[in-house]
Design an enzyme around this catalytic site. Structure first.
Site, mmCIF file in Angstrom:
data_model
loop_
_atom_site.group_PDB
_atom_site.id
_atom_site.type_symbol
_atom_site.label_atom_id
_atom_site.label_comp_id
_atom_site.label_asym_id
_atom_site.label_seq_id
_atom_site.Cartn_x
_atom_site.Cartn_y
_atom_site.Cartn_z
ATOM 1 N N CYS A 121 8.577 -26.629 10.126
ATOM 2 C CA CYS A 121 8.472 -28.055 10.466
ATOM 3 C C CYS A 121 8.506 -28.254 11.975
ATOM 4 O O CYS A 121 9.125 -27.464 12.707
ATOM 5 C CB CYS A 121 9.619 -28.835 9.816
ATOM 6 S SG CYS A 121 9.439 -29.009 8.022
ATOM 7 N N CYS A 202 4.849 -30.421 8.344
ATOM 8 C CA CYS A 202 6.012 -31.239 8.018
ATOM 9 C C CYS A 202 6.761 -31.605 9.302
ATOM 10 O O CYS A 202 6.582 -30.964 10.340
ATOM 11 C CB CYS A 202 6.941 -30.529 7.036
ATOM 12 S SG CYS A 202 7.523 -28.904 7.573
#
Length: 282
Positions: A121, A202
């Site tokens: 992420c 993400c």
């Protein structure tokens, strides 16, 4: 009478010999014609279609395998369980001996599954028309990954390939451009890889665009504009940071208040993303 009989026999023998000679000549002519036609078929048969783009990269197998092993052994040893030989085989079977204008996503699905890996992420960096700059940046800054910094993109970056239905099944002379046919091996591969890269993003994602492009920094027909932006998951991605870069000494055609950036923002807002934009991010 004996003289007449002898003359008749001579004429018959002459006619027979002439007939045999004509038959032999016809047979020889037939063999020669057949040989010429066969040779032409052999010369014409294996000829590859001529396309407008460069052909398959020489020593493609060695290039792909070398990059794969370097990536999973040296750069990211946590991925050393990846089977580079299977990855090469799945790439080869996706295009070899196939019409290079008739490649489908199903052809590449086994490759995508074998070579995919998680993207941490906050590390996904998308780009459009900033190829050199964005990759110089990720080489010096390990905090971000472009598609070309993933295993799939690393293996295929600046490499080309396409097949041909005739032997040897790979066209090293030329491959079709996107303008010649949409479903060519390169276009289908990068569309699938880009879609998968966007789906894996993400946290906070970045996108580097070129504000010196006269037509506008954001293009709806680009890979980012047509594929990646629509495959970002609003449930996984919290924010999109736009970095609008200008060429050093080049024109500043657009800023974060420009028309194409407004269009990009409206698309992202409609998909419930938070957005920031910064001119010439350093």
């Amino acid at each position: 009478m004996p003289f007449q009989q002898g003359s008749a026999r001579t004429r018959q023998r002459t006619v027979l010999l002439v007939g045999i000679a004509v038959l032999l000549a016809a047979l020889v002519l037939a063999v020669v014609l057949a040989s010429i036609l066969t040779r032409r078929e052999q010369e014409d048969g294996p000829k590859m279609l001529k396309w407008k783009d460069r052909g398959t990269t020489k020593n493609l197998q060695e290039v792909i395998l070398g990059r794969c092993y370097n990536y999973v052994m040296a750069r990211y040893p946590e991925l050393r369980d990846k089977d580079c030989l299977k990855i090469w085989d799945s790439l080869k079977h996706a295009f070899i001996y196939k019409n290079p204008c008739n490649i489908t996503s199903e052809d590449y699905q086994p490759l995508m599954e074998l070579a995919s890996h998680p993207i941490p992420c906050n590390k996904s960096l998308f780009w459009s028309k900033t190829n050199d700059l964005v990759h110089r940046y990720t080489k010096s800054n390990q905090n971000f990954l472009t598609l070309e910094d993933t295993l799939l993109g690393y293996m295929a970056d600046r490499v080309s390939w396409c097949g041909d239905p005739s032997a040897p099944g790979i066209n090293y002379e030329s491959c079709p451009k996107r303008s010649e046919c949409e479903s060519n091996p390169g276009s289908v591969f990068w569309k699938m890889a880009s879609k998968m890269f966007a789906e894996a993003a993400c946290g906070v994602v970045q996108v580097m665009l070129n504000g010196s492009v006269e037509a506008g920094a954001f293009g709806s027909s680009s890979i980012f504009g047509s594929i990646e932006i629509f495959n970002l998951n609003p449930d996984k991605v919290s924010e999109v940071h736009i970095w609008l870069m200008h060429d050093i000494g080049g024109p500043q055609s657009e800023s974060c208040l420009g028309h194409s950036i407004k269009r990009l923002k409206s698309i992202l807002e409609a998909r419930n993303f938070k957005i920031t934009c910064e001119d010439n991010y350093r």
